[in-house]
Scaffold this motif. Sequence first.
Motif, PDB file in Angstrom:
ATOM      1  N   ARG A  17      40.880  37.073  47.165  1.00 36.13           N
ATOM      2  CA  ARG A  17      41.930  36.984  45.968  1.00 36.13           C
ATOM      3  C   ARG A  17      41.824  38.302  45.125  1.00 36.13           C
ATOM      4  N   LEU A  18      40.617  38.843  45.220  1.00 41.32           N
ATOM      5  CA  LEU A  18      40.265  40.001  44.372  1.00 41.32           C
ATOM      6  C   LEU A  18      41.053  41.193  45.079  1.00 41.32           C
ATOM      7  N   GLU A  19      40.933  41.295  46.271  1.00 37.97           N
ATOM      8  CA  GLU A  19      41.700  42.233  46.935  1.00 37.97           C
ATOM      9  C   GLU A  19      43.106  42.026  46.857  1.00 37.97           C
ATOM     10  N   ALA A  20      43.590  40.854  46.553  1.00 31.90           N
ATOM     11  CA  ALA A  20      44.985  40.520  46.644  1.00 31.90           C
ATOM     12  C   ALA A  20      45.509  40.634  45.021  1.00 31.90           C
ATOM     13  N   GLY A  21      44.684  40.919  44.203  1.00 31.83           N
ATOM     14  CA  GLY A  21      44.870  41.243  42.956  1.00 31.83           C
ATOM     15  C   GLY A  21      45.325  40.052  42.167  1.00 31.83           C
ATOM     16  N   MET A  22      44.758  38.769  42.691  1.00 30.39           N
ATOM     17  CA  MET A  22      45.079  37.478  41.855  1.00 30.39           C
ATOM     18  C   MET A  22      44.185  37.090  40.833  1.00 30.39           C
ATOM     19  N   PRO A  23      44.622  36.769  39.828  1.00 35.42           N
ATOM     20  CA  PRO A  23      43.484  36.290  38.788  1.00 35.42           C
ATOM     21  C   PRO A  23      42.873  35.120  38.712  1.00 35.42           C
ATOM     22  N   LEU A  24      41.504  35.057  38.205  1.00 33.76           N
ATOM     23  CA  LEU A  24      40.564  33.846  38.361  1.00 33.76           C
ATOM     24  C   LEU A  24      40.554  33.443  36.818  1.00 33.76           C
ATOM     25  N   TYR A  25      40.603  32.323  36.675  1.00 29.75           N
ATOM     26  CA  TYR A  25      40.522  31.621  35.533  1.00 29.75           C
ATOM     27  C   TYR A  25      39.065  31.820  34.852  1.00 29.75           C
ATOM     28  N   GLY A  26      38.693  32.214  33.835  1.00 27.29           N
ATOM     29  CA  GLY A  26      37.397  32.519  33.314  1.00 27.29           C
ATOM     30  C   GLY A  26      36.964  34.034  33.633  1.00 27.29           C
ATOM     31  N   HIS A  27      37.797  34.748  34.226  1.00 24.82           N
ATOM     32  CA  HIS A  27      37.506  36.192  34.604  1.00 24.82           C
ATOM     33  C   HIS A  27      38.858  36.962  34.002  1.00 24.82           C
ATOM     34  N   GLU A  28      39.909  36.894  34.562  1.00 26.39           N
ATOM     35  CA  GLU A  28      41.017  37.614  34.068  1.00 26.39           C
ATOM     36  C   GLU A  28      41.897  36.878  33.181  1.00 26.39           C
ATOM     37  N   LEU A  29      41.711  35.541  33.074  1.00 20.84           N
ATOM     38  CA  LEU A  29      42.245  34.643  32.463  1.00 20.84           C
ATOM     39  C   LEU A  29      41.463  33.683  31.362  1.00 20.84           C
TER      40      LEU A  29
ATOM     41  N   ALA B 166      46.843  50.926  40.978  1.00 22.09           N
ATOM     42  CA  ALA B 166      47.626  49.801  40.779  1.00 22.09           C
ATOM     43  C   ALA B 166      47.193  48.577  41.488  1.00 22.09           C
ATOM     44  N   LEU B 167      47.435  47.506  41.004  1.00 21.91           N
ATOM     45  CA  LEU B 167      47.055  46.176  41.677  1.00 21.91           C
ATOM     46  C   LEU B 167      48.284  45.840  42.677  1.00 21.91           C
ATOM     47  N   PRO B 168      48.221  45.305  43.625  1.00 22.23           N
ATOM     48  CA  PRO B 168      46.847  44.687  44.076  1.00 22.23           C
ATOM     49  C   PRO B 168      46.022  45.858  45.002  1.00 22.23           C
ATOM     50  N   PHE B 169      45.011  45.592  45.643  1.00 26.39           N
ATOM     51  CA  PHE B 169      44.147  46.635  46.344  1.00 26.39           C
ATOM     52  C   PHE B 169      44.748  46.427  47.788  1.00 26.39           C
ATOM     53  N   TYR B 170      45.311  45.266  48.132  1.00 24.87           N
ATOM     54  CA  TYR B 170      45.552  44.858  49.670  1.00 24.87           C
ATOM     55  C   TYR B 170      46.878  44.121  49.594  1.00 24.87           C
ATOM     56  N   LYS B 171      47.781  44.421  50.202  1.00 29.53           N
ATOM     57  CA  LYS B 171      49.266  43.929  50.459  1.00 29.53           C
ATOM     58  C   LYS B 171      49.261  43.779  51.882  1.00 29.53           C
ATOM     59  N   ARG B 172      49.581  42.287  52.567  1.00 26.91           N
ATOM     60  CA  ARG B 172      49.586  42.081  53.757  1.00 26.91           C
ATOM     61  C   ARG B 172      51.074  42.594  54.299  1.00 26.91           C
ATOM     62  N   GLN B 173      51.050  43.099  55.684  1.00 28.88           N
ATOM     63  CA  GLN B 173      52.310  43.441  56.110  1.00 28.88           C
ATOM     64  C   GLN B 173      53.020  42.371  56.447  1.00 28.88           C
ATOM     65  N   LYS B 174      54.428  42.242  56.183  1.00 24.28           N
ATOM     66  CA  LYS B 174      55.467  40.878  56.389  1.00 24.28           C
ATOM     67  C   LYS B 174      55.456  40.975  57.704  1.00 24.28           C
TER      68      LYS B 174
ATOM     69  N   GLY C  55      34.209  41.968  40.039  1.00 24.62           N
ATOM     70  CA  GLY C  55      33.876  42.978  41.011  1.00 24.62           C
ATOM     71  C   GLY C  55      33.216  42.259  42.197  1.00 24.62           C
ATOM     72  N   ALA C  56      33.418  43.349  43.126  1.00 27.92           N
ATOM     73  CA  ALA C  56      32.675  42.868  44.419  1.00 27.92           C
ATOM     74  C   ALA C  56      32.892  44.023  45.507  1.00 27.92           C
ATOM     75  N   PRO C  57      31.997  43.889  46.685  1.00 32.13           N
ATOM     76  CA  PRO C  57      32.204  44.926  47.633  1.00 32.13           C
ATOM     77  C   PRO C  57      33.789  44.336  48.488  1.00 32.13           C
ATOM     78  N   SER C  58      34.421  45.339  48.802  1.00 31.23           N
ATOM     79  CA  SER C  58      35.780  44.959  49.509  1.00 31.23           C
ATOM     80  C   SER C  58      35.518  45.163  50.890  1.00 31.23           C
ATOM     81  N   PRO C  59      35.448  44.213  51.889  1.00 30.78           N
ATOM     82  CA  PRO C  59      35.196  44.271  53.065  1.00 30.78           C
ATOM     83  C   PRO C  59      36.720  45.222  53.744  1.00 30.78           C
ATOM     84  N   THR C  60      37.822  44.867  53.109  1.00 32.23           N
ATOM     85  CA  THR C  60      38.864  45.726  53.761  1.00 32.23           C
ATOM     86  C   THR C  60      38.938  46.903  53.400  1.00 32.23           C
ATOM     87  N   LEU C  61      38.588  47.299  52.239  1.00 35.31           N
ATOM     88  CA  LEU C  61      38.699  48.832  52.124  1.00 35.31           C
ATOM     89  C   LEU C  61      37.320  49.659  52.191  1.00 35.31           C
TER      90      LEU C  61
END
Length: 372
Positions: free
Chosen positions: A236-248, A364-372, A322-328
């Motif tokens: 969810r972090l790579e996808a730029g999705m907020p987590l309650y208690g962190h971004e919200l 810019a967010l997200p870090f990762y966007k899937r190919q449709k 924050g976290a290590p990003s396996p994709t990046l």
Amino acid sequence: MSSTTPRHTALDALHRSLGATMTDFAGWDMPLRYGSERDEHTAVRTRAGLFDLSHMGEITVTGPQAAALLNHALVGNIASVGVGRARYTMICQADGGILDDLIVYRLAETEYMVVANASNAQVVLDALVERAAGFDAEVRDDRDAYALIAVQGPESPGILKSLTDADLDGLKYYAGLPGTVAGVPALIARTGYTGEDGFELFVAPADAERLWQALTEAGAPVGLVPCGLSCRDTLRLEAGMPLYGHELTTSLTPFDAGLGRVVKFEKEGDFVGREALTEAAARAQDNPPRVLVGLVAEGRRIPRAGFPVVVGGEVIGEVTSGAPSPTLGKPIAMAYVDAAHAVPGSAGVGVDIRGTHEPYEVVALPFYKRQK
């Protein structure tokens, strides 16, 4: 020693038999990982992963005025959601602070299911019950009525198709339909928190183990693996999705979080927080609040929530996740920073990691966007 023992999902014994590392999450004993969180993360990005999300909070709202109640209680226009569709929205305090972010499914003309985060389920339930006064609608705590299993990743449609005759091809993102999966009655929703295509299956707790085993067998040929909360967080972090208690949080309005689009001022009638949010919207336009941005490390050190973001010795923001990003292949973070430093490529931005200012690139967010 906590006086309250953690709650267990219907799949608890199964997780333990799979050797899961368990952790207390929002009062629930949940699988953190089964083996390598990096392998689990990569499986979801490239194949498929299976998640137990039974800790989420389901609240059913029914009755002739169910839509009117939800329009009053939440910031979104819930009355305009079609039957079989879902909407991302928020519930705010009267002062505009975010109590939780939610997904609301319209199951029938006068029946809705509100899905709250595990840590906020009781708060959301209490708020909805309180806000239901004067409406011809019933708010029901259905947290014990459901187990929730998610299958996420590019192979998930094929896996699910082998177990159901429901029309998955016709099921759009943010829609749900009742069906049968592996002989188990389920609400099949095309939703998720990973940035990949996938499904969330709401079933009776008594059916959860049977469904998990069927999905495991159907997914084995394409490399599906069980996944814990740890990789759910990096996905969810790579996808730029907020987590309650962190971004919200309750100290932020949706406009502070860059999610003002979920507030629908044009809907009929008053709603809780309207006045405060009208002011917040005007304030955000005249004097932009800190902006939620992505940060990519130039080095290897991991930024964590609460670490200061700095430019030339001045604190200009704070890391929220924050976290290590396996994709990046690099550490990443989401952070709220002053608008002047929020433009991608802003120079001189660093994170104060225990006294050392580590250089980071603003993206810019997200870090990762899937190919449709």
